[in-house]
Design a protein around this motif. Structure first.
Motif, short mmCIF file in Angstrom:
data_model
loop_
_atom_site.label_atom_id
_atom_site.label_comp_id
_atom_site.label_asym_id
_atom_site.label_seq_id
_atom_site.Cartn_x
_atom_site.Cartn_y
_atom_site.Cartn_z
N ASN A 337 0.85 -1.19 0.00
CA ASN A 337 0.00 0.00 0.00
C ASN A 337 0.90 1.25 0.00
N PRO A 338 0.73 2.15 -0.97
CA PRO A 338 1.59 3.35 -1.02
C PRO A 338 1.55 4.17 0.27
N GLN A 339 0.45 4.03 1.03
CA GLN A 339 0.34 4.78 2.28
C GLN A 339 1.05 4.09 3.44
N GLN A 340 1.58 2.87 3.20
CA GLN A 340 2.20 2.10 4.27
C GLN A 340 3.63 1.68 3.90
N GLN A 341 4.37 2.57 3.27
CA GLN A 341 5.72 2.24 2.85
C GLN A 341 6.63 1.89 4.03
N GLY A 342 6.30 2.43 5.20
CA GLY A 342 7.11 2.13 6.37
C GLY A 342 7.08 0.65 6.73
N LEU A 343 5.95 -0.02 6.49
CA LEU A 343 5.84 -1.44 6.79
C LEU A 343 6.78 -2.26 5.91
N LEU A 344 6.84 -1.91 4.63
CA LEU A 344 7.72 -2.64 3.71
C LEU A 344 9.18 -2.40 4.09
N THR A 345 9.51 -1.18 4.49
CA THR A 345 10.87 -0.89 4.93
C THR A 345 11.22 -1.69 6.18
N ASP A 346 10.27 -1.77 7.12
CA ASP A 346 10.50 -2.55 8.34
C ASP A 346 10.69 -4.03 8.02
N LEU A 347 9.92 -4.53 7.05
CA LEU A 347 10.03 -5.93 6.65
C LEU A 347 11.41 -6.21 6.06
N GLU A 348 11.84 -5.37 5.14
CA GLU A 348 13.16 -5.56 4.52
C GLU A 348 14.27 -5.50 5.57
N ASP A 349 14.16 -4.55 6.49
CA ASP A 349 15.18 -4.39 7.52
C ASP A 349 15.22 -5.61 8.44
N ALA A 350 14.04 -6.11 8.83
CA ALA A 350 13.99 -7.27 9.74
C ALA A 350 14.58 -8.52 9.08
N LEU A 351 14.25 -8.74 7.82
CA LEU A 351 14.80 -9.90 7.12
C LEU A 351 16.31 -9.81 7.01
N MET A 352 16.80 -8.63 6.71
CA MET A 352 18.25 -8.46 6.53
C MET A 352 18.99 -8.64 7.86
#
Length: 500
Positions: A337-352
C-alpha cells in the motif's frame, strides 16, 4: 550410448540447465557469489591451474582457513597493492551474467611472485550451513571457469569437471542419494567426451570389454572406474579442475570418505588436477587434505567459510528482488500500500538483520508475510495490525540464539500454524501425506498420493482427490512432473509435535 553407460543409472544429479533455473529463476541473481569469485583463496586456487608443480616445494604458509580473504592478525601484509576485482558483463545472447575474475599484476620482484605461487593450494573447501548459498556459488564458479578468458592457460587447456550432489532432484524418478561410485561415474561422464566431442579411447575400450561375448561380468567394479579415471586425467594436455558440490548430500559419511580418499590419491599422483568442493562443516575434508593428513601427505587445503558477512550483498540483492517480484503476486497486501511504505521498509530491515545468511529462512518468512493473493492456504495480509503482529512474531522468533536448523524450524512452525487448514481430519491427512513423502524412495504424483491416502483401515474412501492433495500440501511441497518435499528439513520436527 557409451556415455550413458558410464553414468550410474540411479544418478540423481540435476542437469546443468535445471540447476541454472534453480539458482537463477527467470534469469535473476546472475551477479551472485561475487564475494567468493573475488576472494584471495579462490584466486590463489586458480593459480595452481598454471603452476601445479609448485606444490612440491612450497614453504609453510600462514593459516588462511578463515571466513574471508582477510589474513590472520599476525600475518605479514600482502605485497599486492591492488585487491582482486570481479567484472561482470551481460551479453545480448546470454541472459546470465558472464563473470571474469582478474588479479592485478604483482608489483613485487620475481621472487615475491614465486612465493605467492608456492603458497597456493590445490584443494579449496567451501564450507557453510544449510541454504547459505553454497550451490549458487558453486554454479557461478562453474560458469566463470567455463566462460572466462582469464582461465585460458598457457601450456595446457583447462577442463572444468562438475558434479552437483543432490538428494531432492526431480529430474529423475529415483530419489537415491549419490554414492562414491555415483560421483566418480558422474565426473567420468563429463570427462569421457573431449572438447572436440570425441569419445575418449579408454572409455570405449572399457565398454568393449564389458560388452564382448566373452565378458564374465555384467557391470564394471568400482576399481575399473577408478582405473579409467586415472587414465583420463593422465592426459597432460589438460588441467582438470573438479567441482563437487554438496558432499553432505551423499548417502553416508563412508561414501564421502571413499571419494575424498580416492581424490587425494589422484591429486598426489597427477599434478594437473585440482579440487573445489562444498559441504556442511561436519564433512571432514581436512582429514584428507589438511595439516597432518595421512592421505595426501602435505597440507594442500584452503577453507572458505560462508558467513552472513561474506554473503551480505547477495542476501540484500535477493531480498530486494523478491520484494519487487512479489508486488505482482501479492499486490493486495498492505505491505504494498503506497500509504504504508514504512511497513515494507520494516520488513526488509527485519529480514536483513535476522537472516544469518540463510536464504531459505527468508523465503519462509516472505511466504508468511507476502503470500500469493490467489493462494487458498494463506490469507493476504490487509490489516496494519496483523502486519505489525507478524513482524513482531518474526522479531520474537529471531530473538533466541538459533543454529541453522533451529532457525528454520521456528520459521516452519509459524508457516504451519498460519496455514488455513482447520478441519481436524484434513490436518490428520496432511500429516500422513508428509509421512508418505518423507518415507518414499521415489517422488510421487498427486494421483498416487491421493490413492494412498484414501486407504482406510476397513474401507477405501473417496477423499482426498488429487486436487485435495494439492490443497493440503500448503507451502511445503512443490509440483513438477512429480512431487517431493520442497522443505524436507522442516517437516520432521513439525510431525514430531503432531498427534492426530
Amino acid at each position: 550410448m557409451v556415455r550413458g553407460w558410464v553414468r550410474d543409472k540411479d544418478d540423481p544429479e540435476p542437469t546443468l540447465n535445471s540447476l541454472k533455473k534453480r539458482v537463477m529463476p527467470e534469469g535473476r541473481y546472475g551477479n551472485a557469489a561475487q564475494w567468493f569469485l573475488g576472494s584471495v583463496q579462490f584466486l590463489d586456487w586458480c593459480e595452481t591451474f598454471q603452476n601445479p608443480e609448485s606444490q612440491e616445494t612450497r614453504p609453510e604458509s600462514p593459516d588462511r582457513s578463515s571466513t574471508s580473504g582477510t589474513p590472520p592478525m599476525n600475518a605479514q601484509p600482502s605485497v599486492t597493492e591492488q585487491p582482486p576485482t570481479v567484472i561482470t558483463s551481460t551479453t545480448d545472447d546470454s541472459p546470465a551474467a558472464t563473470t571474469q575474475v582478474h588479479r592485478p599484476p604483482d608489483p613485487g620482484s620475481a621472487n615475491d611472485a614465486e612465493d605467492v605461487q608456492n603458497t597456493a593450494r590445490r584443494v579449496l573447501w567451501l564450507r557453510g550451513g544449510y541454504k547459505t548459498g553454497k550451490t549458487t556459488a558453486m554454479y557461478h564458479t562453474y560458469v566463470a571457469l567455463e566462460s572466462s578468458a582469464d582461465f585460458q592457460l598457457v601450456d595446457k587447456k583447462l577442463r572444468v569437471v562438475p558434479y552437483f550432489c543432490d538428494a531432492s532432484s526431480t529430474d529423475q524418478t529415483n530419489q537415491t542419494r549419490p554414492k562414491y561410485e555415483t560421483i566418480i561415474r558422474g565426473l567420468l561422464w563429463h570427462m569421457s567426451l573431449s572438447p572436440d566431442f570425441i569419445l575418449a579411447e579408454p572409455v570405449q575400450d572399457l565398454y568393449n570389454v564389458y560388452h564382448s561375448t566373452r565378458a564374465s561380468k555384467k557391470e564394471p567394479e568400482i576399481e575399473d572406474w577408478e582405473t579409467l579415471f586415472k587414465n583420463l586425467v593422465s592426459d597432460q594436455q589438460y588441467h582438470y579442475s573438479f567441482l563437487v558440490d554438496a558432499l553432505d548430500e551423499c548417502i553416508s559419511p563412508k561414501e564421502v570418505g571413499g571419494f575424498l580418499k580416492f581424490m587425494s590419491i589422484v591429486l598426489k599422483s597427477h599434478p594437473n588436477t585440482s579440487l573445489l568442493c562444498s559441504s556442511h562443516a561436519q564433512v571432514n575434508v581436512s582429514r584428507f587434505f589438511g595439516a597432518d593428513n595421512r592421505y595426501f601427505g602435505q597440507d594442500t587445503l584452503e577453507v572458505v567459510d560462508v558467513t552472513a558477512e561474506e554473503s551480505a550483498d547477495d542476501m540484500r540483492y535477493f531480498i530486494q528482488h523478491e520484494l519487487e517480484r512479489r508486488k505482482v503476486e501479492a499486490k493486495r497486501s498492505i505491505f504494498y500500500n503506497p500509504q504504508q511504505q514504512g511497513l515494507l521498509t520494516d520488513l526488509e530491515d527485519a529480514l536483513m538483520r535476522h537472516a544469518q545468511g540463510n536464504f531459505r529462512w527468508v523465503q519462509i518468512w516472505l511466504d508468511i508475510l507476502l503470500p500469493n493473493d490467489d493462494d487458498d492456504d494463506m490469507q493476504t495480509i490487509r490489516s496494519e495490525e496483523v502486519a505489525k503482529t507478524r513482524l513482531r512474531q518474526l522479531e520474537y522468533d529471531a530473538s533466541y540464539e538459533h543454529d541453522d536448523y533451529q532457525q528454520l524450524e521456528a520459521g516452519y512452525r509459524r508457516l504451519w500454524d498460519l496455514n488455513r487448514l482447520t478441519d481436524a481430519d484434513e490436518l490428520g491427512l496432511r500429516t500422513r501425506l508428509f509421512h508418505i513423502i518423507l518415507a518414499s524412495r521415489w517422488a510421487q504424483t498427486p494421483e498416487t498420493l491421493s490413492a494412498t491416502l484414501r486407504i482406510r483401515e476397513s474401507s477405501y474412501s473417496d477423499f482426498p482427490l488429487p486436487e485435495d492433495v494439492e490443497r493440503m500440501s500448503s507451502n511445503f511441497l512443490i509440483r513438477t512432473q512429480t512431487w517431493s518435499g520442497a522443505h524436507r528439513i522442516g517437516i520432521p520436527p513439525l510431525l514430531a509435535t503432531c498427534r492426530f
